[in-house]
Structure formats: structure tokens, C-alpha cells
Design an enzyme around this catalytic site. Structure first.
Site, mmCIF file in Angstrom:
data_model
loop_
_atom_site.group_PDB
_atom_site.id
_atom_site.type_symbol
_atom_site.label_atom_id
_atom_site.label_comp_id
_atom_site.label_asym_id
_atom_site.label_seq_id
_atom_site.Cartn_x
_atom_site.Cartn_y
_atom_site.Cartn_z
ATOM 1 N N MET A 221 11.482 24.915 -0.502
ATOM 2 C CA MET A 221 10.632 23.955 -1.189
ATOM 3 C C MET A 221 11.430 22.993 -2.052
ATOM 4 O O MET A 221 11.127 21.803 -2.122
ATOM 5 C CB MET A 221 9.591 24.674 -2.054
ATOM 6 N N ARG B 255 0.514 -10.465 7.301
ATOM 7 C CA ARG B 255 0.618 -9.295 6.433
ATOM 8 C C ARG B 255 1.867 -8.498 6.830
ATOM 9 O O ARG B 255 1.938 -7.960 7.938
ATOM 10 C CB ARG B 255 -0.623 -8.407 6.574
ATOM 11 N N LYS C 281 0.842 -1.196 0.000
ATOM 12 C CA LYS C 281 0.000 0.000 0.000
ATOM 13 C C LYS C 281 0.878 1.247 0.000
ATOM 14 O O LYS C 281 2.085 1.184 0.239
ATOM 15 C CB LYS C 281 -0.917 0.004 1.215
ATOM 16 N N TYR D 210 15.637 31.797 3.732
ATOM 17 C CA TYR D 210 14.524 32.678 4.082
ATOM 18 C C TYR D 210 14.584 33.107 5.544
ATOM 19 O O TYR D 210 14.882 32.298 6.439
ATOM 20 C CB TYR D 210 13.196 31.968 3.839
ATOM 21 N N HIS E 299 -6.479 -6.642 13.188
ATOM 22 C CA HIS E 299 -5.241 -5.864 13.154
ATOM 23 C C HIS E 299 -4.801 -5.549 14.576
ATOM 24 O O HIS E 299 -5.615 -5.151 15.415
ATOM 25 C CB HIS E 299 -5.450 -4.565 12.379
#
Length: 382
Positions: free
Chosen positions: A312, A219, A39, A265, A168
Site C-alpha cells: 500500500m 477542448r 477536469k 507479502y 464529443h
């Protein structure tokens, strides 16, 4: 697929380390079906690449969180069994049938609604895994009578196959009694209902630390990629995991600062003496978040602190005077003893490897290496 990339920042994915972890965990539970959890794009490492590599080496069952992720694997040619661990909308049942996806049922109302939406467009069956709630209180039910009714509804409908039942664990990565209680609760449910083909509750921590002999599947997510769910699990388990990724960036610019000059910055960092500052082409849009200011990266064997605000698209680090453009920096190192190990990297921002991995943006190309495998995949230029 594109092997082109034009910025010197890479996530290096060691597929053979992932294969090693599969073999090591599988050897601890040789009689259980290994469900590889891919996933969140295999925790950021590339679900179709990881799934193909493992499928060719014996893994026959994969798990994802959403139906979208499952369909994406099918579109990339994965033909093995796939289970959606999350809950799909009942009205989307025909998409699961079309793509031959196993899905999770969380309660009797969901089963009835899903049945009502099945049409005759695809004359196939769909596999159902019933979710038991043993303490997570996220999905599923703990009502045994409801579970029995769900099984009856599934078994009496020709398009549904009762394939699995699972729960789970909430706290298998911690030293407490919760896991034994939850496993006991699940075992109690299993003892009172019809047993399907697959019974599973063990996640990575559960598989590394507990036997769970009443289950026949497990899992495995985070530990498939070489990371222990917690220090407790690492200290408890005898399994030697191999971390699967490095994160590197090459120096893109070098600036020689005089005392009193500042960086980035807000001028939050000011040189107290003459200093050398290197710019790396990675920033918070890549998952190297602003909170990483003050953390260290390795360049030419030196530990170099991140200074000023993370931008960024770039970050600045204080380096020795001999560092030059093109020198490689390690931001994450797959060596578990490195100061740039995933655990140390994650601890710095008070998070866990799960989050650190999934934060790595898809705009960073992935460089895959394994047995007879050597290529770069760039999502931006796909």
C-alpha cells in the site's frame, strides 16, 4: 497551501511544458477559442495551479466535468469562463448562476426542469451549451427538432443565455472513418439551427488530426499535459508535445538478500542468488498499483525491476549493490524516449496515460516549476 512534506516521493509538474503545449496546439488553430480541460484536478496535476498559470498566459476558458470542480476553481480565484461538460442536476441551477458557471443542457426536459428551479436569489444569467449526440450515446440529443425547441426555450427565458453547442468525438484517436462521420453529423446539425457564440467538437485528438473549420472553439485535455491520445495521433500530428510530469521517489531502505530469501507479502519473489533490494516510499495507495510488479524504474542510470507484491505504501526493487539510501528513482520520466515514459509506464498495465495520471494519489506532493514559479504543494498538509 503547504510546502512541507515528509516523504521523499514527488510528482514534478512542469508548468512551462503545459504552456508550450497550449501554444503549439493553439498555433495550429489560431482562430479558435482554446478551452483548456482541467477536469479531474487537471488530470491529477492540480487544476487551480494549472489554471492560474495558463490564465496568466492567455487562456480565458476552462472546462471541467462537474459543478463541484467549477466551484472549486472559483473558490481558488479563477475568474475566467468555466464550462461544466457533464450534466448538473436541474435543481442545482442556482449554484451555477451564483458562481457564474456555463453548463451543459442534454435535452428539452432538462432545460424545462432547470428553468423551473431558477429563483430570484441571484439576479444573474447563466450560459448554456447544448450537447449534441453524434455517436457517443452518453449525453445529449441528436434530434434536430428537439435542439431547436431547446434553443427556443433558452432564448425566451431572460435568465438563460444560449452560448454554445457542442459534441464529443468517439474515435478521433483511431484510424477509421468514424470521426469524419461524426463531424459531418455535427456540421449538419449546426447548419439547421441558430449558431451560438461557441461551436466545438474537437478534443485533443480531433484538434491534432483534423481541421474542423466549421467550429470556432476546441477542448484540449490530455495533450495540454503533453501526451498524445494514441500512437496513431502521434504518428499523424506534426505538433511536438512536451510531457509535463516526472514521478520520483528516493530509496528509503536497502536490504542485502541471500539466495532463498523472499520479498514482500506472500513471498512471491525469492532471490535465486545474493541480491540487493531497495525499498521506495510509494505504493498502490499512491496510484502505483499492484499490477506494476515486474515493471522497471530507473535508479542511477540502471533499469531496476519491481519485485514482490507492491504494498500500500511501499515497493521493493532489485538494484545494483552500490545503490544507497537517498538515491533517486524515476518511476515516470517526462523524456518521451525514456523506458519510464508515460506511454511505456501505461502500456505495462494495459491502460492509457489518462488513467495513469488520474491514479496518482493526492497524498503525493506536487512540485511545480515554471516561469518564475517554484514551489511544492502538499494536499495532505494543506
Amino acid at each position: 497551501m503547504s510546502e512541507r512534506y515528509y516523504r521523499d516521493t514527488l510528482v514534478h509538474v512542469d508548468l512551462e511544458s503545459i504552456h508550450h503545449n497550449y501554444k503549439m496546439i493553439g498555433s495550429k488553430h489560431p482562430d479558435k477559442t482554446f478551452i483548456a480541460v482541467v477536469k479531474a484536478d487537471s488530470y491529477g496535476l492540480g487544476s487551480d495551479k494549472v489554471a492560474h498559470y495558463l490564465s496568466e498566459r492567455g487562456v480565458g476558458y476552462f472546462a471541467v466535468a462537474t459543478l463541484d470542480e467549477a466551484i472549486d476553481l472559483r473558490m481558488h480565484g479563477i475568474k475566467d469562463k468555466i464550462l461544466v461538460l457533464g450534466i448538473i442536476r436541474p435543481e442545482d441551477i442556482n449554484k451555477a448562476i451564483q458562481h457564474r458557471i456555463a453548463i451543459t443542457a442534454q435535452g428539452i426536459e432538462w432545460v424545462k426542469e432547470a428553468k423551473a428551479h431558477v429563483d430570484d436569489k441571484y439576479e444573474k444569467e447563466v450560459w448554456i451549451h447544448i450537447k449534441v449526440n453524434t455517436g457517443m450515446n452518453r449525453y445529449g440529443t441528436k434530434n434536430i427538432e428537439e435542439i431547436k425547441e431547446m434553443i427556443e426555450e433558452i432564448n425566451t427565458f431572460e435568465r438563460f443565455i444560449y452560448e454554445g453547442i457542442f459534441s464529443h468525438l468517439t474515435s478521433a484517436d483511431m484510424d477509421n472513418e468514424s470521426t469524419e462521420m461524426e463531424m459531418s453529423a455535427f456540421k449538419n446539425v449546426i447548419g439547421q439551427v441558430e449558431t451560438p457564440e461557441y461551436v466545438h467538437i474537437q478534443n485533443s485528438a480531433g484538434a491534432l488530426c483534423y481541421d474542423g473549420d466549421f467550429c470556432n472553439a476546441m477542448r484540449i485535455g490530455i495533450s495540454l499535459y503533453g501526451y498524445y491520445p494514441s500512437p496513431f495521433v502521434e504518428s499523424t500530428s506534426s505538433i511536438d508535445l512536451k510531457p509535463a510530469i516526472d514521478l520520483t521517489a528516493k530509496v528509503a531502505a536497502v536490504h542485502n538478500l541471500k539466495s532463498g530469501e523472499s520479498v514482500s507479502y506472500g513471498r512471491t519473489y525469492t532471490a535465486e542468488s545474493d541480491e540487493t533490494i531497495a525499498t521506495l516510499p510509494i505504493g498502490y495507495a499512491d496510484g502505483f498499483i499492484r499490477a506494476r510488479t515486474g515493471s522497471k524504474v530507473e535508479i542511477n542510470g540502471h533499469q531496476c525491476p519491481v519485485v514482490g507484491r507492491v504494498c500500500m505504501d511501499s515497493v521493493m526493487v532489485k538494484v545494483p549493490a552500490d545503490v544507497k539510501v537517498g538515491d533517486e528513482a524515476y518511476l515516470i520520466n517526462k523524456n518521451p524516449d525514456s523506458p519510464q515514459s508515460m506511454d511505456i509506464y501505461s502500456d505495462y498495465t494495459e491502460t492509457i496515460p489518462y488513467e495513469s495520471l488520474t491514479l496518482l494519489s493526492k497524498r503525493i506532493p506536487r512540485y511545480y516549476q515554471g516561469e518564475d514559479v517554484h514551489f511544492v504543494y502538499n494536499e495532505v498538509l494543506k
